[in-house]
Design an enzyme around this catalytic site. Sequence first.
Site, PDB file in Angstrom:
ATOM      1  CD  GLU A 233      -7.746  -0.691   2.462  1.00 36.65           C
ATOM      2  OE1 GLU A 233      -8.645  -0.829   1.598  1.00 36.65           O
ATOM      3  OE2 GLU A 233      -6.569  -1.055   2.285  1.00 36.65           O
TER       4      GLU A 233
ATOM      5  CE  LYS B 123      -4.497  -3.749   1.162  1.00 39.36           C
ATOM      6  NZ  LYS B 123      -5.159  -2.540   0.620  1.00 39.36           N
TER       7      LYS B 123
ATOM      8  CB  CYS C 167      -8.781  -3.984   1.270  1.00 43.02           C
ATOM      9  SG  CYS C 167      -9.707  -3.708  -0.267  1.00 43.02           S
TER      10      CYS C 167
END
Length: 384
Positions: free
Chosen positions: A119, A196, A233
């Site tokens: 990430e 994300k 994540c």
Amino acid sequence: MAGSGFESLERCLEKHLPLAELQEVKRVLYGKETRKLDLPSAALEAASRGDFELQGYAFEAAAEQQRRPRTVRVGLVQNRTPLPADTAVVKQVTALHRRMEAVVEVAAMCGVNIICFQEAWTMPFAFCTREKLPWTEFAESVEDGPTTKFCQELARKHGMVVVSPILERDSAHGDVLWNTAVVISSSGAVLGKTRKNHIPRVGDFNESTYYMEGNLGHPVFQTQFGRIAVNICYGRHHPLNWLMYSLNGAEIIFNPSATIGALSESLWPLEARNAAIANHCFTCAINRVGQEHFPNEFTSGDGKKAHRDFGYFYGSSYVAAPDGSRTPGLSRTRDGVLVAELDLNLCRQVNDIWGFKMTGRYEMYARELAEAVKPDYTPKIVKE
Ligand SMILES: NC(=O)NCCC(=O)O
């Protein structure tokens, strides 16, 4: 010992357990054993010269009469940031580009078809600071930023799909920032991007100061080597986020991450692996390594002393398969590349055995969820 003193769970077990017990422990902990890949000695030597770990494993599927094996090799890259966080932005980005160039060269020698970086791989994970400059200067255009151009060259050179998670500057929409993964096809074309969906507000993960929850839903990318998705994540804590990629047909879901020992290490082996089981797909969990120090102190808003570092990023990247088996993790302490050979036929084979897609009560959940999100919803609690 949340820091660099403990190399990995696997090394610890191998060191202390007699062989027969070790095999039983691995069977229970890791499921069906993955076959160790015979990686080229030139690649192993180059990795050793470059001071990074190189491991390779294969997951096998049963032979079928009407489909050939659909084997693909994925590469997961974990690394520390090579330069201190107070070095000039361009120098840090360039150093990371050079590092990945060397790493991808080795991955290519090992026949990797799809590679995924960690990430926000072009920068230190500076969101803990809540400062804007210089950290926002690491943001780049997905379409034609220097990192995308760099990854396009890698993709063309090696005929590899490259998944490049970066801090995105979206100039078409008011110059806002996003936490984004760019998917570059093996032809070098930008296939698309995904953002994300879940932004942490926990400990020093102050990312909501910089960008909002992604607005692109759950895209799946049809690559030359299979259908892939990227769950960035913190999205790994959300089972429905994994589910949506899977419902859109993902066969491999990458989870590029940045997370620290004190917060999440005991969850790490469970979440991506559980997602592989629950969704009949492969998942690839990738975490950065090491400790990053920032010029100015910041607090965690918990009354404790101000500090300049985030804690220890514990690496431990691994791949999990739909049958629940998994590779050993890369080390907690070193840069590394994990090569995994997947037979994508395993996804449908496990689906046919366990049938979670068939037995999932999606209509019922959809109906109940649609009710539960209404402002006037009353939870269905049966009382005496
Ligand atoms: N990068 C990121 O979202 N980290 C949050 C902490 C965690 O998910 O373990």
